[in-house]
Design an enzyme around this catalytic site. Structure first.
Site, PDB file in Angstrom:
ATOM      1  N   CYS A   1       0.835  -1.159  -0.228  1.00  0.00           N
ATOM      2  CA  CYS A   1      -0.107  -0.068  -0.096  1.00  0.00           C
ATOM      3  C   CYS A   1       0.792   1.299   0.043  1.00  0.00           C
ATOM      4  O   CYS A   1       0.695   2.349  -0.549  1.00  0.00           O
ATOM      5  CB  CYS A   1      -0.904  -0.194   1.250  1.00  0.00           C
TER       6      CYS A   1
ATOM      7  N   CYS B   1      14.225   4.587  -5.620  1.00  0.00           N
ATOM      8  CA  CYS B   1      12.687   4.462  -5.396  1.00  0.00           C
ATOM      9  C   CYS B   1      12.582   5.131  -4.097  1.00  0.00           C
ATOM     10  O   CYS B   1      13.080   6.134  -3.600  1.00  0.00           O
ATOM     11  CB  CYS B   1      12.309   3.239  -5.624  1.00  0.00           C
TER      12      CYS B   1
END
Length: 393
Positions: free
Chosen positions: A197, A351
């Site tokens: 999530c 990232c």
């Protein structure tokens, strides 16, 4: 299938309890006996986050006598979009403490047990043994498999839920009466295949939809009413507003709950079992991981580098490291990103936290960029050590 009540009823309800739970008491299926069972029940919520928030609030309101909360994290502002048990004034506090305060405000008659610790193979059996039922609100595969294994080994049922973007799932796993989590998912997905999530996002209200279903199933199990989700997987699509019900059969060859189990105790390392990153990514990152501070020093020196952000475009819009070029990880996996990389510059990948960039790094190194590196901790590390004024997510 209907199942016998999980707990025996308490001796009595006080006058205050009768007043508080009157809307339950006038339901014939629940009545005094059912409410007494709830009062006598001990339920543990694993996690006080997205699913744990509505679960804890409604379990407390329903009159579950003892509620355990296990969570080691602290409340962050990015939690507040979905973790409704916490408020703005709770930012920075331990989630278990914040959740306990909310539970006591909802129902002071509930006995709250706080476990300010991470759930590990060293403590899970001891903690679980003190409860009748487990409600699993975790968001990572390693903990899910550990929760399942501990519940099966202890002979306890648990209510499972999962959320991602607009999709939710829920089920009840109880090896004594049906399948376990390993019957449904014998092996964890390959590393990086299923975004978390934190990487892919989740519609805040989806937590309430799935969390309330978990509480509904918990109440049914504790009181012995209705047809619980044992042997069934409930799938919810919030965009289409559709529910699907899929049968899940007990696997006779399940390594944990089958006829001839080979897993008879907890695994030594669930993180290794689930593989946070692939072996190729781990090998590529070994010796080729730099810190956010080292990246900043490279930029300040004017080193000849090509900084690549491998996150998704919507993440890049929220926050980005100055000078980074966006090339999502998917383009590395399908090979299309390689033609965008300059041959005369050192490739530096990042990232959000370092997992996706490690996977992309393996691709880049295999393509011949031997001096390529990635930033351990990613954007989160950059914000923490270099520029705290940037928004996190």
């Amino acid at each position: 299938m209907s199942l016998p009540p999980l707990v025996e009823p308490a001796a009595e309800l006080t006058v205050d309890e009768v007043r508080r739970y009157s809307r339950h008491l006038i339901i014939p299926d629940v009545g005094m006996a059912g409410q007494k069972r709830l009062k006598n029940a001990k339920v543990l919520c694993v996690g006080a986050g997205g699913l744990g928030s509505p679960a804890l609030m409604y379990l407390a309101a329903a009159g579950v006598g003892t509620l355990g909360i296990i969570d080691f994290d602290v409340v962050d502002e990015s939690n507040l979009q979905r973790q409704i048990i916490h408020g703005q004034s709770d930012v920075g506090k331990l989630k278990a403490e914040s959740a306990a305060a909310s539970v006591r405000e909802i129902n002071p008659l509930v006995d709250v047990v706080i476990h300010n610790t991470a759930l590990t193979t060293e403590n899970v059996m001891e903690i679980f043994s003190g409860y009748d039922l487990i409600v699993d609100g975790t968001d990572n595969f390693a903990t899910r498999y550990m929760v399942n294994d501990a519940a099966v080994l202890l002979g306890k049922p648990y209510v499972w839920g999962s959320i991602y973007r607009f999709d939710g799932q829920a089920s009840v796993f109880w090896a004594e009466h049906g399948p376990c989590y390993r019957c449904l998912y014998p092996e964890p997905p390959p590393p990086g295949m299923v975004p978390s999530c934190a990487e892919g996002g989740v519609l805040g209200v989806l937590c309430a939809s799935i969390g309330s279903i978990q509480v509904n199933e918990a109440i049914k199990l504790l009181t012995g009413i209705g047809d619980p989700l044992v042997g069934r997987l409930m799938i919810y699509d919030a965009l289409e507003m559709k529910y699907r019900d899929v049968k899940v059969r007990k696997d006779p060859e399940c390594v944990l709950c089958g006829k001839n189990p080979t897993v008879t105790q907890l695994l030594d390392d669930y993180e290794a079992f689930c593989g946070a990153i692939s072996d190729e990514a781990a090998e590529a990152a070994s010796g080729s991981t730099i810190t956010a501070l080292e990246l900043k020093e490279m930029q300040d020196r004017g080193d000849n580098i090509f900084l690549v952000d491998v996150r998704e475009p919507n993440e890049y819009e929220i926050v980005s490291i100055p000078g980074a070029t966006l090339i999502p990880k998917g383009e590395f996996l399908n090979g299309s990103a390689l033609e965008k990389l300059p041959q005369d510059k050192r490739i530096v990948l990042h990232c959000k936290s370092g997992a996706r960039s490690a996977e992309a790094l393996a691709v880049v190194k295999n393509a011949g960029f031997s001096d390529a590196v990635h930033v351990g901790g990613g954007v989160l590390s950059w914000i923490k050590t270099i520029d705290p004024s940037l928004p996190t997510y």
